[in-house]
Design an enzyme around this catalytic site. Structure first.
Site, PDB file in Angstrom:
ATOM      1  N   GLY A 243      79.444  -0.975  22.931  1.00 30.93           N
ATOM      2  CA  GLY A 243      79.941  -2.339  23.068  1.00 30.93           C
ATOM      3  C   GLY A 243      80.004  -2.793  24.512  1.00 30.93           C
ATOM      4  O   GLY A 243      79.779  -3.967  24.824  1.00 30.93           O
ATOM      5  N   ASP A 244      80.318  -1.871  25.421  1.00 31.84           N
ATOM      6  CA  ASP A 244      80.340  -2.204  26.846  1.00 31.84           C
ATOM      7  C   ASP A 244      78.923  -2.484  27.348  1.00 31.84           C
ATOM      8  O   ASP A 244      78.702  -3.415  28.140  1.00 31.84           O
ATOM      9  CB  ASP A 244      80.956  -1.060  27.647  1.00 31.84           C
ATOM     10  CG  ASP A 244      82.389  -0.768  27.236  1.00 31.84           C
ATOM     11  OD1 ASP A 244      83.101  -1.709  26.842  1.00 31.84           O
ATOM     12  OD2 ASP A 244      82.793   0.409  27.301  1.00 31.84           O
TER      13      ASP A 244
END
Length: 296
Positions: A243-244
């Site tokens: 997600g980062d």
């Protein structure tokens, strides 16, 4: 100066790869153990630098080997760490990340000083020289103050509040930002108006949502408009940091003037590359993305 400032957690991650996630009172075999820098803000900053976007980090570590190691690793990748605070009130936060053979993850966190920094630790000159501020999980007060400072300086802001969005009182910060990143679980919590989540659902109606659907791609909800990208099929090895990496790709593409469709394509490619490799910080680059990213 840096084009993007990433504010939030800087951790030390201990990743344990196991044959299976054990049931209660069960046992699993640890197949490998690796220590490396982690934390959402640090991961996004590292990803941005790999995509040729200069990035500075605002966060805090302890005065210990884990903190020094985390900062040194980021600096070696080209992240500007001059705004990282070394706190003397406790140790660097350590996260124990357990990953099974399918790439599924659960996280155990030890107390630490990753929220010891304050909005005032970011100098005015550093903020005004930037084009974008990206907030990750941090104290609600710090998030709101940073978002307000950036807004007053005419800088765009994104926010990835993480898994605690439902109980940390982030509504004030969310009302000020331009984009909010949520995965499916976080969105279900945050958009549930009956859940009594501190006004989060109302605040989200005032911003643009970037929803991460994991292997099913992602979408942008901008008012009544919807933009969708189906994602890229990969065999997940470790979803830590995916997600980062997605956020890094989305921000980098938008700063270069990309449409929402193009930004989602780049972001999904970054997330897919990260999920297909062990660890939270796959080395992102435009060359590595070329085989995945569509010419949109």
């Amino acid at each position: 100066m840096s084009r993007v400032i990433c504010a939030g957690h800087v951790n030390w991650d201990v990743t344990l790869r196991v044959d299976a996630l054990p049931a209660p009172d069960g046992e699993a075999t640890v197949e490998s153990r690796v220590g490396a820098g982690g934390g959402s803000a640090a991961n996004v900053a590292s990803g941005l630098v790999g995509l040729d976007v200069s990035a500075a980090l605002l966060g805090s570590v302890g005065d210990d080997s884990h903190g020094r190691g985390a900062v040194a690793e980021l600096a070696s990748r080209g992240v500007d760490c001059r705004s990282v605070v070394t706190a003397d009130t406790g140790p660097t936060t350590v996260k124990y990340i357990v990953v099974d053979a399918a790439g599924d993850v659960f996280v155990l966190g030890s107390p630490g000083v990753n929220e010891a920094f304050h909005a005032a630790d970011l100098s005015e000159s550093t903020l005004e020289a930037a084009e974008h501020l990206h907030l990750t999980s941090q104290s609600p007060e710090t998030a709101a103050l940073l978002a307000n400072r950036a807004s007053e300086a005419g800088i765009t802001v994104s926010f990835d509040p993480g898994r605690r969005i439902g109980d940390r009182g982030y509504a004030d910060a969310i009302r000020t930002v331009d984009f909010v990143f949520l995965n499916d679980r976080e969105a279900a919590t945050a958009l549930d108006e009956a859940a009594g989540n501190g006004g989060i659902s109302d605040a989200l109606n005032e911003t643009t949502l970037v929803l991460k659907h994991g292997p099913n791609g992602a979408e942008v909800r901008d008012g009544d408009d919807r933009y969708v990208h189906p994602g890229y099929p990969v065999d997940a090895v470790d979803t830590t940091g995916a997600g980062d990496a997605f956020a890094s790709g989305f921000i980098a593409a938008r700063l270069d003037g990309a449409s929402y469709e193009r930004a989602l394509s780049v972001a999904n490619a970054c997330g897919a590359l990260t999920a297909a490799e062990p660890g939270a910080r796959t080395q992102l680059s435009w060359d590595r993305l070329a085989d995945l990213v569509e010419a949109t």
